[in-house]
Motif scaffolding. Structure first.
Motif, PDB file in Angstrom:
ATOM      1  N   SER B  10       0.924  -1.123  -0.112  1.00  0.00           N
ATOM      2  CA  SER B  10      -0.057   0.010  -0.007  1.00  0.00           C
ATOM      3  C   SER B  10       0.781   1.300   0.044  1.00  0.00           C
ATOM      4  CB  SER B  10      -0.793   0.073   1.127  1.00  0.00           C
ATOM      5  OG  SER B  10      -1.513  -1.099   1.102  1.00  0.00           O
ATOM      6  N   ALA B  11       0.315   2.205  -0.574  1.00  0.00           N
ATOM      7  CA  ALA B  11       1.024   3.496  -0.696  1.00  0.00           C
ATOM      8  C   ALA B  11       1.165   4.026   0.757  1.00  0.00           C
ATOM      9  CB  ALA B  11       0.546   4.733  -1.521  1.00  0.00           C
ATOM     10  N   ILE B  12       0.129   3.981   1.581  1.00  0.00           N
ATOM     11  CA  ILE B  12      -0.005   4.390   2.848  1.00  0.00           C
ATOM     12  C   ILE B  12      -0.428   3.383   3.608  1.00  0.00           C
ATOM     13  CG2 ILE B  12      -0.785   5.985   4.923  1.00  0.00           C
ATOM     14  CD1 ILE B  12      -1.157   7.936   2.650  1.00  0.00           C
ATOM     15  N   ARG B  13       0.407   2.705   4.923  1.00  0.00           N
ATOM     16  CA  ARG B  13      -0.356   2.060   5.635  1.00  0.00           C
ATOM     17  C   ARG B  13      -0.254   2.203   7.127  1.00  0.00           C
ATOM     18  NH1 ARG B  13       0.531  -4.165   6.413  1.00  0.00           N
ATOM     19  NH2 ARG B  13       2.594  -3.812   6.533  1.00  0.00           N
ATOM     20  N   THR B  14      -1.326   2.026   8.156  1.00  0.00           N
ATOM     21  CA  THR B  14      -1.022   2.118   9.263  1.00  0.00           C
ATOM     22  C   THR B  14      -1.828   0.918   9.981  1.00  0.00           C
ATOM     23  OG1 THR B  14      -3.234   3.062   9.866  1.00  0.00           O
ATOM     24  CG2 THR B  14      -1.477   4.660   8.976  1.00  0.00           C
ATOM     25  N   ARG B  15      -1.018   0.763  11.203  1.00  0.00           N
ATOM     26  CA  ARG B  15      -1.648  -0.578  11.867  1.00  0.00           C
ATOM     27  C   ARG B  15      -1.884   0.009  13.578  1.00  0.00           C
ATOM     28  NH1 ARG B  15      -3.361  -1.710   8.016  1.00  0.00           N
ATOM     29  NH2 ARG B  15      -2.956  -3.743   6.845  1.00  0.00           N
ATOM     30  N   ALA B  16      -2.974  -0.099  14.022  1.00  0.00           N
ATOM     31  CA  ALA B  16      -3.183   0.064  15.219  1.00  0.00           C
ATOM     32  C   ALA B  16      -2.626   1.389  15.895  1.00  0.00           C
ATOM     33  CB  ALA B  16      -2.557  -1.035  16.312  1.00  0.00           C
ATOM     34  N   LEU B  17      -2.768   2.339  14.796  1.00  0.00           N
ATOM     35  CA  LEU B  17      -2.171   3.709  15.185  1.00  0.00           C
ATOM     36  C   LEU B  17      -2.908   4.446  16.038  1.00  0.00           C
ATOM     37  CD1 LEU B  17       0.326   4.994  13.661  1.00  0.00           C
ATOM     38  CD2 LEU B  17      -1.433   6.407  12.707  1.00  0.00           C
ATOM     39  N   ARG B  18      -2.204   4.812  17.337  1.00  0.00           N
ATOM     40  CA  ARG B  18      -2.846   5.477  18.378  1.00  0.00           C
ATOM     41  C   ARG B  18      -2.087   6.939  18.914  1.00  0.00           C
ATOM     42  NH1 ARG B  18      -5.979   3.861  22.822  1.00  0.00           N
ATOM     43  NH2 ARG B  18      -5.286   4.728  24.791  1.00  0.00           N
ATOM     44  N   MET B  19      -2.905   7.923  19.298  1.00  0.00           N
ATOM     45  CA  MET B  19      -2.368   9.157  19.674  1.00  0.00           C
ATOM     46  C   MET B  19      -2.802   9.613  20.558  1.00  0.00           C
ATOM     47  SD  MET B  19       0.156  11.102  18.145  1.00  0.00           S
ATOM     48  CE  MET B  19       0.631  12.294  19.454  1.00  0.00           C
ATOM     49  N   VAL B  20      -2.076   9.904  21.897  1.00  0.00           N
ATOM     50  CA  VAL B  20      -2.791  10.504  23.051  1.00  0.00           C
ATOM     51  C   VAL B  20      -1.980  11.662  23.262  1.00  0.00           C
ATOM     52  CG1 VAL B  20      -3.198  10.119  25.329  1.00  0.00           C
ATOM     53  CG2 VAL B  20      -2.998   8.221  23.952  1.00  0.00           C
ATOM     54  N   TYR B  21      -2.727  12.712  23.379  1.00  0.00           N
ATOM     55  CA  TYR B  21      -2.166  14.130  23.830  1.00  0.00           C
ATOM     56  C   TYR B  21      -2.114  14.397  25.336  1.00  0.00           C
ATOM     57  CZ  TYR B  21      -2.467  15.312  18.930  1.00  0.00           C
ATOM     58  OH  TYR B  21      -2.404  15.450  17.710  1.00  0.00           O
ATOM     59  N   HIS B  22      -0.950  14.757  25.938  1.00  0.00           N
ATOM     60  CA  HIS B  22      -0.990  14.999  27.266  1.00  0.00           C
ATOM     61  C   HIS B  22      -0.756  16.700  27.297  1.00  0.00           C
ATOM     62  CE1 HIS B  22      -0.621  10.712  28.215  1.00  0.00           C
ATOM     63  NE2 HIS B  22       0.343  10.848  27.045  1.00  0.00           N
ATOM     64  N   PRO B  23      -1.715  17.293  27.248  1.00  0.00           N
ATOM     65  CA  PRO B  23      -1.828  18.825  27.220  1.00  0.00           C
ATOM     66  C   PRO B  23      -0.982  19.245  28.379  1.00  0.00           C
ATOM     67  CG  PRO B  23      -4.053  17.914  27.210  1.00  0.00           C
ATOM     68  CD  PRO B  23      -3.267  16.954  27.806  1.00  0.00           C
TER      69      PRO B  23
END
Ligand SMILES: Nc1ncnc2c1ncn2[C@@H]1O[C@H](COP(=O)(O)OP(=O)(O)OP(=O)(O)O)[C@@H](O)[C@H]1O
Ligand SMILES: [Mg+2]
Lengths: 261, 351
Positions: B10-23
C-alpha cells in the motif's frame, strides 16, 4: 548539505528583517560617539574610544543572538513554517544545526561590518589599530558561538520570552563566574560545602568572562605587547568555547528530536 | 534509497495507530486516535473524512513525522515513517500552509526543492513551471508575507508536488479557497493520480470529495467508522424522487402539496419531492389529472453528505460504543492480542 541549505535560508530571512538594521545602526552610533564620551569624561584619551568600541561590538553581537535567536525555532513552530520543512527528507538535527549556523552567519556578517567600521574609525581618529585588538575581537566571535547556542537551545525548548530571559540570565552570569570562584575561596574555611557547590556551579555555567580580554587588548599597546594574552591561553579559551557550544547544540537536538508539533 | 520491495505494498499503511495528547500536568490526557488501520492503494485518490476534531490532522502529522504515534505503526510506500527515507516519497501540504515572510515565491520553491535533493537549473525550471501552472506568475517575485491565503494554498500545493513524490498528503487542501481555486486543486489532484501518484487528503467539502475520490475513509472521534469506494458505501436505494411539471400555476394543487414531501413553484415549473418510486407514480397521475405535464423525474440516491451525517451521527456513535465494548471484551480475554497483531504486521515490510 541540508544544514547548509537551511542555514543560508535562515541568513536570508534574517538579513531582510528590520530589527537587524536597527541594532546595527545603534552599534555604529555607539562606536561613533565613543570618541565624544572619551573627550568629555577622560580628557580625550583614545583608549576610551577603543575600549567602548570593542564593548559595543561585543554587546550588539550578543543582543542580536538574544533578540533574533531566542524566537527563531519557536517562530517556526508558531507560524507552522516548520511543518513543510520537516516533511522533507531531512533529519531534525539538521534543522537545528541549520538554524544555528544561519543565525551565527548573520551575527558574524554583522560583527564583520561593525569591526570594519570600528577599525576605520580608529584609524581616522589616530588611535592604534593593533593585533591585540584583533585578538580581542576574535574571542568575541568565539563567544558568540556560545551565546547563539544558548539562544537556540532555549528556543528549541520554550517560548521566546522565557528563552530570552534565560539566555540573557546565563549571558550575564557568564560574565561574572570568575567572582563565583573568588567567593568560593573566601568561604573555603567557614563553609567548605559552599565552596564545592560554587565550584560545581562554575563548571556548568558558561564562563563567558574567559572571552573578555578587551581590557588587556587596549593596554597591550601601552605595554608594548603584541598580544593581549598568550597564544596558548587563546587556544584554551577557543577550545573551551567550541566544546561548550557543541554540548549546548547536542542538548538542543536532544530536546528538539522528541517534540511533537 | 527505496526500501519498499513489494510493488503491491500500500502507498500508505497504518496499523493500530494511536495518538494520545498530554496537554499539561493538571489536564486530562486526550485520546485523539484510538486504533487506526489504513490501507491506501497506490495510484488512487483517497479521501480522509471526519468532523472537526475527529483526528484527521493527528493522523497526517504522524504520517509526515511531525508527531510520534503513542502506539502502532505507519508506513509510506513500505518504509516506516520513523525513517527520514519515508519522507522521500512524500509531498505534504499542511492545513493553512505558511511560509517564510521575507522570501519570494520562487525563492521559497527553490528552497523546498533543494531540501528534497533537487538542484541546478532543472530545479528553477520546474519551480517556474509550477508557479505558472498554479496561476502565480505575476507574484513570482513577491514576498510570501504579501500572499493571500488562497495564494499560499496554491504555493503549498506546488511545494508538495515539486519533487514528484509518489505520495501526496494534503490536509484540507480546499478549505478557504474560492470556486476557481478549488477547481484548480481538484484538477491537479486528478492529474497527479493519472501520473500514478497517490493522493491522500482530508476534507470537509464533501461535494469535492465525492467527485474525485476513488475511496474514502471516515473517522469519528479518532475511530474509523467506514471505509471503501464511495459507490459501495452509499445506500443504493432511491431515497427521494424529484419531479417537475409545467401547466400548474404558482397556486399549485392542494392535494399534491398535502401528499408530497415537499411541493413548490420555482417560477417556471411546479416541483414535487416524493419519498419513493411508488409514491412518485401516484403523485404523477394526480398532477397530470390536474392539468400538469411531466417535464422531469429524477431519482435521488443517498449523497456522501447524507451518508456522512448518518455514520458520524447517532448510528456512528452506536457503532463506536459497540466497537469499544468488543475491544474491551477481547482485551480481557487475550490482553496481548492487539500487540501480537501489530507484531505480525511488522514482519511484512522489513527492509
Ligand atoms: N497538540 C495537541 N494537544 C492536545 N490535544 C490535541 C492536540 N492536537 C490535537 N488535539 C486534539 O485531538 C483531537 C483531534 O484533533 P485533530 O486536529 O486531529 O482533528 P481534525 O480531524 O484535524 O479536525 P479539524 O477538522 O478541525 O482540522 C481534537 O480533539 C483535538 O482537540
Ligand atoms: Mg485538521
Amino acid at each position: 548539505m541540508s544544514v547548509w541549505i537551511i542555514a543560508l535560508n535562515t541568513f536570508k530571512e534574517a538579513v531582510r528583517d528590520k530589527i537587524l538594521y536597527v541594532l546595527t545602526v545603534f552599534a555604529i552610533l555607539l562606536i561613533l560617539v565613543s570618541r565624544g564620551i572619551g573627550w568629555v569624561s577622560y580628557g580625550g584619551e583614545l583608549t576610551v574610544t577603543t575600549d567602548l568600541g570593542l564593548m559595543a561590538i561585543w554587546l550588539f553581537g550578543a543582543l542580536i543572538a538574544i533578540f533574533i535567536g531566542t524566537g527563531m525555532i519557536y517562530k517556526e513552530i508558531d507560524k507552522r513554517t516548520l511543518y513543510t520543512i520537516l516533511s522533507k527528507p531531512i533529519n531534525r538535527w539538521q534543522f537545528v544545526l541549520g538554524k544555528y549556523f544561519g543565525l551565527l552567519l548573520t551575527i558574524y556578517v554583522n560583527l564583520a561590518v561593525l569591526t570594519a567600521v570600528f577599525f576605520g574609525y580608529l584609524a581616522m581618529v589616530g588611535a592604534p589599530v593593533t593585533l591585540a585588538l584583533g585578538q580581542a575581537l576574535a574571542l568575541t566571535f568565539v563567544e558568540m558561538t556560545v551565546v547563539t547556542a544558548l539562544a537556540i537551545f532555549f528556543s528549541s525548548a520554550s517560548t521566546p520570552v522565557l528563552s530570552a530571559i534565560f539566555t540573557f540570565l546565563l549571558f550575564t552570569i557568564g560574565q561574572l563566574t570568575k567572582w563565583v570562584v573568588d567567593l568560593g575561596s573566601v568561604l573555603q574555611q567557614s563553609a567548605p560545602w559552599a565552596e564545592k557547590m560554587l565550584l560545581a556551579l562554575y563548571r556548568v555555567m558558561p564562563n563567558l568572562h574567559n572571552f573578555n580580554i578587551r581590557q588587556e587588548a587596549v593596554q597591550a599597546h601601552e605595554l608594548h605587547k603584541a598580544l593581549a594574552i598568550s597564544p596558548g591561553e587563546t587556544l584554551n579559551v577557543v577550545l573551551y568555547g567550541l566544546s561548550y557550544t557543541a554540548a549546548l547544540l547536542l542538548a538542543a537536538i536532544f530536546v528538539f528530536r522528541r517534540r511533537n508539533f | 534509497m527505496t526500501i519498499a520491495a513489494d510493488a503491491n505494498e500500500s502507498a500508505i499503511r497504518t496499523r493500530a495507530l494511536r495518538m494520545v495528547y498530554h496537554p499539561g500536568l493538571m489536564q486530562r490526557s486526550k485520546v485523539a486516535l484510538h486504533s487506526l488501520n489504513l490501507d491506501v492503494p497506490r495510484a488512487s485518490i483517497y479521501g480522509f473524512l471526519g468532523q472537526n476534531g475527529a483526528g484527521k490532522t493527528s493522523t497526517i502529522k504522524i504520517l509526515v513525522a511531525l508527531q510520534m504515534a503513542s502506539a502502532g505503526r505507519a508506513w509510506i510506500m513500505g518504509t516506516d515513517v520513523i525513517h527520514p527515507a519515508a519522507r522521500q516519497h512524500i509531498g505534504f501540504m499542511p492545513e493553512n500552509p505558511y511560509f517564510y515572510e521575507y522570501l519570494t515565491a520562487i525563492e521559497t520553491l527553490v528552497f523546498y526543492g533543494k531540501l528534497s535533493g533537487m538542484h541546478g537549473p532543472s530545479l528553477t525550471k520546474k519551480a517556474d513551471a509550477l508557479i505558472e501552472q498554479f496561476g502565480l506568475k505575476q507574484s513570482r517575485n513577491t514576498r510570501m508575507g504579501e500572499f493571500s491565503k488562497g495564494m499560499r494554498q496554491r504555493l503549498g500545493l506546488a511545494q508538495a508536488v515539486l519533487h514528484e513524490p509518489a505520495v501526496v498528503i494534503l490536509d484540507e487542501p480546499m478549505s478557504g479557497l474560492d470556486p476557481l481555486g478549488r477547481r484548480d486543486i481538484r484538477n491537479e489532484i486528478l492529474a497527479l493520480r493519472d501520473r500514478g501518484c497517490t493522493v491522500f487528503f482530508s476534507s470537509h467539502i464533501l461535494g469535492d470529495v465525492a467527485d474525485i475520490c476513488d475511496r474514502v475513509c471516515i473517522i469519528h472521534k479518532g475511530q474509523h467508522v467506514a471505509e471503501g469506494p464511495i459507490s459501495a458505501l452509499l445506500n443504493q436505494k432511491v431515497v427521494e424522487v424529484e419531479m417537475a411539471f409545467s401547466g400548474i400555476g404558482p397556486e399549485g394543487l392542494p392535494r399534491l402539496a398535502e401528499q408530497a414531501r415537499r411541493a413548490w413553484h420555482d417560477g417556471r415549473l411546479y416541483r414535487l419531492l416524493a419519498a419513493d418510486d411508488d409514491e412518485a407514480l401516484r403523485l404523477r397521475a394526480e398532477a397530470e389529472a390536474g392539468g400538469g405535464t411531466l417535464r422531469a423525474m429524477i431519482p435521488h440516491h443517498e449523497s456522501l453528505e447524507e451518508y456522512f451525517v448518518r455514520v458520524t451521527g447517532e448510528e456512528g456513535e452506536l457503532k463506536l460504543l459497540l466497537d469499544r465494548a468488543a475491544e474491551a471484551a477481547s482485551k480481557k480475554n487475550a490482553p496481548v492480542e492487539g500487540e501480537k497483531a501489530a507484531e505480525a504486521e511488522e514482519g511484512a515490510p522489513a527492509p
